[in-house]
Design a protein around this motif. Structure first.
Motif, mmCIF file in Angstrom:
data_model
loop_
_atom_site.group_PDB
_atom_site.id
_atom_site.type_symbol
_atom_site.label_atom_id
_atom_site.label_comp_id
_atom_site.label_asym_id
_atom_site.label_seq_id
_atom_site.Cartn_x
_atom_site.Cartn_y
_atom_site.Cartn_z
ATOM 1 N N GLU A 122 31.920 47.432 43.106
ATOM 2 C CA GLU A 122 32.894 47.665 44.177
ATOM 3 C C GLU A 122 32.407 47.002 45.463
ATOM 4 O O GLU A 122 31.206 46.983 45.743
ATOM 5 C CB GLU A 122 33.089 49.167 44.439
ATOM 6 C CG GLU A 122 33.629 49.967 43.272
ATOM 7 C CD GLU A 122 33.716 51.452 43.588
ATOM 8 O OE1 GLU A 122 33.749 51.794 44.800
ATOM 9 O OE2 GLU A 122 33.735 52.263 42.648
ATOM 10 N N VAL A 123 33.347 46.489 46.234
ATOM 11 C CA VAL A 123 33.043 45.927 47.558
ATOM 12 C C VAL A 123 34.113 46.398 48.536
ATOM 13 O O VAL A 123 35.314 46.218 48.293
ATOM 14 C CB VAL A 123 33.011 44.386 47.538
ATOM 15 C CG1 VAL A 123 32.732 43.852 48.949
ATOM 16 C CG2 VAL A 123 31.972 43.873 46.565
ATOM 17 N N THR A 124 33.668 47.001 49.621
ATOM 18 C CA THR A 124 34.590 47.437 50.670
ATOM 19 C C THR A 124 34.129 46.822 51.992
ATOM 20 O O THR A 124 32.987 47.041 52.421
ATOM 21 C CB THR A 124 34.593 48.974 50.800
ATOM 22 O OG1 THR A 124 34.923 49.551 49.529
ATOM 23 C CG2 THR A 124 35.600 49.419 51.849
ATOM 24 N N VAL A 125 35.001 46.038 52.608
ATOM 25 C CA VAL A 125 34.643 45.340 53.846
ATOM 26 C C VAL A 125 35.539 45.842 54.971
ATOM 27 O O VAL A 125 36.772 45.832 54.856
ATOM 28 C CB VAL A 125 34.796 43.818 53.696
ATOM 29 C CG1 VAL A 125 34.409 43.112 55.000
ATOM 30 C CG2 VAL A 125 33.937 43.302 52.547
ATOM 31 N N THR A 126 34.929 46.285 56.055
ATOM 32 C CA THR A 126 35.661 46.657 57.267
ATOM 33 C C THR A 126 35.266 45.695 58.377
ATOM 34 O O THR A 126 34.552 44.716 58.136
ATOM 35 C CB THR A 126 35.338 48.103 57.666
ATOM 36 O OG1 THR A 126 33.942 48.199 58.006
ATOM 37 C CG2 THR A 126 35.636 49.057 56.529
ATOM 38 N N ASP A 127 35.669 45.980 59.577
ATOM 39 C CA ASP A 127 35.361 45.083 60.699
ATOM 40 C C ASP A 127 33.863 44.992 60.986
ATOM 41 O O ASP A 127 33.364 43.952 61.411
ATOM 42 C CB ASP A 127 36.098 45.540 61.963
ATOM 43 C CG ASP A 127 37.597 45.319 61.845
ATOM 44 O OD1 ASP A 127 37.996 44.459 61.022
ATOM 45 O OD2 ASP A 127 38.361 46.005 62.557
ATOM 46 N N ASP A 128 33.156 46.098 60.787
ATOM 47 C CA ASP A 128 31.739 46.101 61.164
ATOM 48 C C ASP A 128 30.799 46.562 60.046
ATOM 49 O O ASP A 128 29.600 46.721 60.268
ATOM 50 C CB ASP A 128 31.522 46.987 62.391
ATOM 51 C CG ASP A 128 32.004 48.423 62.150
ATOM 52 O OD1 ASP A 128 32.554 48.695 61.060
ATOM 53 O OD2 ASP A 128 31.820 49.249 63.055
#
Length: 284
Positions: A57-63
């Protein structure tokens, strides 16, 4: 999928690494929470390689970037002593996985023994892409200065843009570190030195070139060793042969085959005939 934390492996200002487990299963995973965006993990989730942990799994947010990846059972290269065969498996695996990454414009930028796991199947897994970046054309220098001092080349500290040659520098440092045998270090000294040139233009320009150089050094060493052994055995054979079979040398010094008295002349008569005439003269 829900997970439960088993152990906090590492925590720093750049993020956290945890050992986790499925709540309703038996599988263990690694969860990484990294500050900032790491787009390389999104690419790796779609394109797997045998020498990379499987990204689940990969979860990318702004920071923040959160990754759930396969847990690899094994030891880091910095903690084990490799045999000659194991060393060459490491060289092949490292070159293979770096070629794979570079083909997708991913630069690892933090290759070192502690980021390479020697797994139970006898192959490596390259881990920790927290410092990785996707290569961008027409960019003069990196915007983030990441890496490990001693393993990172000058361009990784803002002197220019990092590229595939950055990983080649770290590859040379890493292989030098895991070489236990002094003879091995001498054998590959020239290749490692070229990998670690401060000027990127003087390094190998691709992992394929570096791999060929390492294997050429290996086979040249084997060839020279074989020829020296053959020469020593040949010299020993010739020396032993002269001791056991001395007759030819003695025969050459004797001046030819033995001559009998009837073949030897005395006053123009064969010796045997001359002696016979003297005997007759005495009787008369």
């Amino acid at each position: 999928m829900e997970y439960e934390e088993i152990e906090l492996i590492r925590q720093s200002e750049n993020g956290t690494v945890q050992l986790i487990k499925e709540k309703n299963g038996e599988n263990f995973f690694i969860r990484k929470i990294i500050k900032g965006r790491v787009p390389a993990y999104g690419i790796l989730q779609e394109c797997q390689h045998p020498c990379l942990p499987k990204v689940r799994e990969v979860t990318v947010t702004d920071d923040t970037t959160i990754i759930i990846e396969e847990y690899i059972e094994g030891q880091s290269l910095g903690r084990i002593k490799l045999s000659e065969k194991q060393f060459w498996n490491v060289v092949k695996d490292l070159c293979s996985v770096l070629q794979f990454l570079h083909s997708m414009d991913i630069i690892h930028r933090d290759i070192k023994p502690s980021n390479i796991i020697y797994a139970e199947d006898g192959h490596i897994r390259l881990i920790d892409f927290g410092a990785a970046r996707v290569l961008k054309e027409n960019q003069e220098q990196d915007t983030r200065l990441l890496g490990t001092r001693g393993y990172a080349p000058p361009e990784q500290y803002g002197f220019s843009q990092t590229d595939v040659r950055t990983d080649i520098y770290s590859l040379g440092v890493t292989l030098e570190q895991i070489l236990q045998n002094k003879i091995q270090r001498l054998r590959y000294k020239r290749v490692i030195r070229k990998c670690m040139e401060l000027n990127p233009d003087k390094r190998y320009q691709s992992v394929q070139q570096a791999k060929k150089a390492f294997f050429h050094a290996k086979y040249m060493f084997l060839y020279i060793s074989t020829m020296l052994i053959a020469l020593v055995l040949l010299c020993g054979y010739l020396r032993v042969g002269n001791v056991i079979n001395p007759e030819p040398a003695i025969a050459e010094k004797s001046g030819g085959p033995e001559r009998y008295p009837n073949q030897i002349l005395w006053n123009d008569y064969p010796v045997r005939e001359y002696l016979g005439k003297r005997q007759i003269h005495r009787l008369g």
